[in-house]
Design a protein around this motif. Structure first.
Motif, PDB file in Angstrom:
ATOM      1  N   LEU A 161      29.205 -22.276 -49.039  1.00  0.00           N
ATOM      2  CA  LEU A 161      28.818 -22.958 -47.801  1.00  0.00           C
ATOM      3  C   LEU A 161      29.809 -22.639 -46.686  1.00  0.00           C
ATOM      4  O   LEU A 161      29.408 -22.304 -45.555  1.00  0.00           O
ATOM      5  CB  LEU A 161      28.759 -24.467 -48.059  1.00  0.00           C
ATOM      6  N   LEU A 162      31.083 -22.731 -46.978  1.00  0.00           N
ATOM      7  CA  LEU A 162      32.108 -22.477 -45.960  1.00  0.00           C
ATOM      8  C   LEU A 162      32.074 -21.030 -45.474  1.00  0.00           C
ATOM      9  O   LEU A 162      32.427 -20.747 -44.310  1.00  0.00           O
ATOM     10  CB  LEU A 162      33.504 -22.786 -46.514  1.00  0.00           C
ATOM     11  N   ILE A 212      34.809 -28.850 -37.872  1.00  0.00           N
ATOM     12  CA  ILE A 212      34.022 -29.813 -38.652  1.00  0.00           C
ATOM     13  C   ILE A 212      34.940 -30.623 -39.557  1.00  0.00           C
ATOM     14  O   ILE A 212      34.808 -31.851 -39.678  1.00  0.00           O
ATOM     15  CB  ILE A 212      32.934 -29.072 -39.466  1.00  0.00           C
ATOM     16  N   PHE A 213      35.886 -29.913 -40.213  1.00  0.00           N
ATOM     17  CA  PHE A 213      36.853 -30.591 -41.076  1.00  0.00           C
ATOM     18  C   PHE A 213      37.709 -31.570 -40.276  1.00  0.00           C
ATOM     19  O   PHE A 213      37.884 -32.734 -40.663  1.00  0.00           O
ATOM     20  CB  PHE A 213      37.742 -29.527 -41.751  1.00  0.00           C
ATOM     21  N   PRO A 262      36.390 -10.743 -48.166  1.00  0.00           N
ATOM     22  CA  PRO A 262      37.712 -11.257 -47.782  1.00  0.00           C
ATOM     23  C   PRO A 262      38.347 -10.375 -46.706  1.00  0.00           C
ATOM     24  O   PRO A 262      37.995  -9.190 -46.582  1.00  0.00           O
ATOM     25  CB  PRO A 262      38.494 -11.198 -49.095  1.00  0.00           C
ATOM     26  N   PRO A 263      39.261 -10.924 -45.939  1.00  0.00           N
ATOM     27  CA  PRO A 263      39.673 -12.344 -45.981  1.00  0.00           C
ATOM     28  C   PRO A 263      38.638 -13.245 -45.323  1.00  0.00           C
ATOM     29  O   PRO A 263      38.146 -12.956 -44.234  1.00  0.00           O
ATOM     30  CB  PRO A 263      40.986 -12.349 -45.186  1.00  0.00           C
ATOM     31  N   TYR A 264      38.303 -14.341 -45.994  1.00  0.00           N
ATOM     32  CA  TYR A 264      37.323 -15.295 -45.488  1.00  0.00           C
ATOM     33  C   TYR A 264      38.004 -16.241 -44.502  1.00  0.00           C
ATOM     34  O   TYR A 264      38.882 -17.016 -44.875  1.00  0.00           O
ATOM     35  CB  TYR A 264      36.716 -16.094 -46.643  1.00  0.00           C
ATOM     36  N   ARG A 265      37.597 -16.196 -43.231  1.00  0.00           N
ATOM     37  CA  ARG A 265      38.250 -17.013 -42.201  1.00  0.00           C
ATOM     38  C   ARG A 265      37.693 -18.428 -42.159  1.00  0.00           C
ATOM     39  O   ARG A 265      38.392 -19.363 -41.805  1.00  0.00           O
ATOM     40  CB  ARG A 265      38.107 -16.366 -40.822  1.00  0.00           C
ATOM     41  N   MET A 266      36.423 -18.588 -42.470  1.00  0.00           N
ATOM     42  CA  MET A 266      35.792 -19.926 -42.516  1.00  0.00           C
ATOM     43  C   MET A 266      36.005 -20.702 -41.212  1.00  0.00           C
ATOM     44  O   MET A 266      36.091 -21.938 -41.208  1.00  0.00           O
ATOM     45  CB  MET A 266      36.332 -20.726 -43.708  1.00  0.00           C
ATOM     46  N   GLY A 317      46.594 -24.139 -43.865  1.00  0.00           N
ATOM     47  CA  GLY A 317      47.137 -23.958 -45.210  1.00  0.00           C
ATOM     48  C   GLY A 317      46.035 -23.736 -46.235  1.00  0.00           C
ATOM     49  O   GLY A 317      46.176 -22.888 -47.137  1.00  0.00           O
ATOM     50  N   PHE A 318      44.944 -24.464 -46.094  1.00  0.00           N
ATOM     51  CA  PHE A 318      43.800 -24.311 -47.002  1.00  0.00           C
ATOM     52  C   PHE A 318      43.185 -22.916 -46.872  1.00  0.00           C
ATOM     53  O   PHE A 318      42.930 -22.231 -47.869  1.00  0.00           O
ATOM     54  CB  PHE A 318      42.765 -25.385 -46.675  1.00  0.00           C
ATOM     55  N   ARG A 319      42.952 -22.498 -45.633  1.00  0.00           N
ATOM     56  CA  ARG A 319      42.344 -21.184 -45.403  1.00  0.00           C
ATOM     57  C   ARG A 319      43.237 -20.074 -45.963  1.00  0.00           C
ATOM     58  O   ARG A 319      42.771 -19.148 -46.623  1.00  0.00           O
ATOM     59  CB  ARG A 319      42.132 -20.961 -43.909  1.00  0.00           C
TER      60      ARG A 319
END
Length: 556
Positions: free
Chosen positions: A480-481, A498-499, A488-492, A528-530
C-alpha cells in the motif's frame, strides 16, 4: 592597577602548541638562547608544552626550566585532591634528576626537604647500619655508602629511586645523610598537611581555587545579574614584573574554533585590556581544572578539553546576549569578568537540565517505571542522557564523540526543540494508550513501533491495537505504501503527510506550539522508518529483523 607585561611571541607560543611533540622540542632547542626563552614562559604555558612533548621526551626542556616551573609541574602532577601521590612525585623527581641532577639536589636540600622526606617515607624502606655492626644485607636493599640500606616500596621503582638518591649523595653527602637520619623525626600526616598548605597557597597565585570554592564556577548566573563592576584582581603570579614572563597564551589557543568569541577578543584594541582578558582566561581554565580535582591534567588532550570548555561557554553566552554583534560582545568582555560570562553560558545548559528533571517525574513515560532510558529512541533518548549527566552535555550525532559541552547558542536551541518534541510525544502517547491497551512487548521496544503498528492496522482496516502484524499483513501494508513505485529505494513520499496528520489528529486540542513540535518529531520518525525499509522487499520482511514495524513470529 594591573602591571602590563610583554606579549611578544604570544602568537608564536600558540603556533608551537599546534606542532607535534617532536617538532615542538626541536624548535625549542634550535632557538638562539633556548634557556632564556623557556624560563620566560609562564608556568602554565611551560606545563602545556611539557605535556605536548611528552614528559619523558622533555628532559632537555626540563633541564632549561626554572625551579618555579618545576614546582608548578609537581604541584599539578603529584596530588590527588589533598593527598600527595608519592608514586607520581617519585616519577617526576626521577625525571628532574636525569635532567639536571645538580640543581635538583640544591633545590631539594634548600627548599624541598619536606617533599623529599615524605616521598622517601612512602616510597622506600630505609635501614641504618652502624659501622661496627656486621649483618647480611636483606634481599632487595641497596646502599650507596655502606651505612644506609634502601629498598623501593615498588620493585619497579628501584632504578628511579636509586638514581635520585645517588644524585643527592653525590652533590652533598652530608645533606643527604642528614635527610635520611631526620626521616624518623617526621610525622607523616603533619608533613603532608604542611605540603598541602604550601601547595594550595602557591596554586592560588595562579587562579587554582580550593576545590569547594572552584565548584562555584558552575553556579548558573542569570543574564540579568550581569552588571558593570570593577575588574577583579588577577592572581598574583599571573601579574608579573615586566620582562620576567610573557603573558600566558597557551590556554587562549582554544579560541580558534569559536569565531564570534575570537572576533570579539580581536576588537580589544587596548593592549592592557587584551592582556587582562588573556590572564582572566588562564585563571578561568585553572579554576575549571581545580573544580575537576586536577583529573584533566593527565595529558595534553585533557588540558585542551578544559580550554575548549571555557571558550565554549563564553562563546555561547556572548552569542545569546549579543545577537551576532561583535562590538557589543567586546564591550561585554571589557565590562564583565570572564567567570561571570562563563556562568551565564553554563546557566543556559543547566536550565535545560532543570526543565527535563522537572518534567520527567510527571510524564506518562515516568508513570510506567519499567521503561528503559532508550525507550524514546534516537535522538530523544540521547538528548535526555546528555542532560542527565552531573554537568549537562549536548548530544551531537554528527561529531566523533557524541556528547560534549554546550558551545553555541544553536546547541541550546536544538536541545530545546528536542525537549519540546519529547514532551509533545509523551502527551500523544498518553492519549493513544488510553484508547488501546499497551502490549506486553512495549518494555523491550522503543516507542516508534507502537505508532507504526497502530497506523498500519488503521490503513489495513484491522481492529485498533498495538499487537504485531502477521507477515502477510506487513507485506500488504508495504504494498500500500509503495503504490506506483517499481523498485528500491522506496521513498513512500505520498504517505509522509498522511502519517503525520493521522497522529496530529490524535493530538487535537494541544497548544499550537506543542502541535508544531509534535509535527516536527513525527516527520523525523517517518524519515527513520523510510530509511530503515526503503531497500527491503516485502518478501524479505521478518519478525527478527524488523526494528520499527512489529511483525509476529510465524507461529503466532
Amino acid at each position: 592597577m594591573m602591571t602590563t607585561v610583554q606579549t611578544t611571541s604570544a602568537l608564536d607560543i600558540h603556533g608551537l602548541l599546534q606542532r607535534s611533540g617532536g617538532d615542538l622540542l626541536r624548535t625549542l632547542l634550535e632557538l638562539d638562547r633556548p634557556e632564556e626563552f623557556i624560563r620566560r614562559l609562564p608556568p602554565d604555558d611551560f606545563y602545556r608544552m611539557i605535556r605536548r612533548i611528552g614528559e619523558d621526551d622533555a628532559l632537555p626542556v626540563l633541564a632549561a626550566a626554572s625551579c618555579e616551573q618545576w614546582q608548578y609541574v609537581l604541584d599539578l602532577e603529584s596530588w590527588n585532591r589533598d593527598s600527595l601521590n608519592t608514586k607520581k612525585a617519585m616519577d617526576w623527581l626521577g625525571r628532574l634528576a636525569r635532567a639536571d641532577g645538580r640543581r635538583l639536589a640544591d633545590w631539594m636540600f634548600s627548599e624541598q626537604g619536606d617533599l623529599a622526606s615524605f616521598v622517601l617515607m612512602r616510597r622506600a624502606q630505609i635501614l641504618f647500619r652502624e659501622k661496627e655492626e656486621e649483618w647480611d644485607v636483606p634481599p632487595g636493599f641497596f646502599t650507596l655508602d655502606g651505612a644506609f640500606y634502601i629498598k623501593a616500596a615498588d620493585p619497579g621503582e628501584a632504578p628511579v629511586l636509586e638514581n635520585f638518591l645517588r644524585v643527592l649523595s653525590r652533590e652533598d653527602y652530608n645533606a643527604y645523610r642528614a635527610l635520611l637520619l631526620d626521616l624518623s623525626f617526621h610525622i607523616p600526616a603533619e608533613t603532608e598537611e604542611e605540603l598541602y598548605r604550601l601547595r594550595s597557597s602557591r596554586l592560588a597565585e595562579y587562579g587554582f581555587a580550593p576545590y569547594e570554592e572552584a565548584l562555584a564556577v558552575y553556579a548558573p548566573l542569570d543574564p540579568s545579574s550581569l552588571r558593570a563592576e570593577s575588574k577583579p584582581l588577577m592572581p598574583g603570579a599571573l601579574v608579573l614584573p615586566e620582562e620576567k614572563h610573557l603573558i600566558p597564551s597557551a590556554a587562549f589557543s582554544n579560541l580558534e574554533d569559536f569565531g564570534f568569541l575570537k572576533e570579539a577578543v580581536g576588537l580589544l584594541a587596548d593592549p592592557p585590556e587584551a592582556n587582562r582578558v588573556r590572564l582572566e582566561f588562564t585563571t578561568l581554565c585553572n579554576t575549571l581544572i581545580a573544580a575537576d580535582s586536577f583529573a584533566c591534567v593527565e595529558d595534553a588532550e585533557g588540558l585542551s578539553r578544559i580550554g575548549r570548555l571555557a571558550a565554549g561557554y563564553l562563546h555561547l553566552a556572548l552569542e545569546a546576549l549579543c545577537s551576532g554583534d561583535a562590538e557589543q560582545a567586546a564591550k561585554m568582555l571589557k565590562e564583565h569578568s570572564l567567570t561571570a560570562i562563563f556562568r551565564v553560558g553554563f546557566g543556559f545548559a543547566r536550565k535545560l537540565q532543570w526543565r527535563l528533571q522537572h518534567w520527567q517525574p510527571h510524564s506518562w513515560f515516568a508513570k510506567r517505571n519499567r521503561r528503559r532510558k532508550d525507550f524514546w529512541g534516537s535522538p530523544w533518548s540521547e538528548v535526555m542522557e546528555g542532560l542527565l549527566f552531573a554537568r549537562p552535555l549536548f548530544f551531537d550525532p554528527e561529531a566523533p564523540v557524541s556528547y560534549r559541552p554546550f558551545e553555541r547558542f544553536d546547541d541550546v536551541k536544538k536541545t530545546e526543540a528536542r525537549l519540546d518534541q519529547l514532551e509533545a510525544l509523551d502527551r500523544m502517547m498518553a492519549r493513544l494508550t488510553q484508547v488501546a491497551s499497551e502490549p506486553a512487548w512495549i518494555d523491550s521496544e522503543t516507542f516508534a513501533p507502537l505508532l507504526f503498528v497502530r497506523w498500519a492496522r488503521h490503513l489495513l482496516h484491522l481492529e485498533p491495537s498495538f499487537e504485531p502484524l502477521t507477515r502477510a499483513q506487513a507485506a500488504a501494508f508495504f504494498r500500500l505504501l509503495r503504490q506506483g513505485e517499481t523498485g528500491p529505494p522506496y521513498r513512500m513520499e505520498r504517505y509522509r503527510n498522511i502519517f503525520i496528520e493521522e497522529f496530529r489528529k490524535g493530538a487535537a486540542g494541544f497548544e499550537p506550539d506543542v502541535a508544531d513540535a509534535l509535527g516536527r518529531a513525527l516527520s523525523d520518525i517517518w524519515d527513520g522508518f523510510r530509511s530503515e525499509y526503503e531497500n527491503v522487499a516485502a518478501k524479505d520482511l521478518s519478525a527478527r529483523y524488523s526494528k520499527i514495524l512489529p511483525i509476529a513470529d510465524s507461529g503466532r
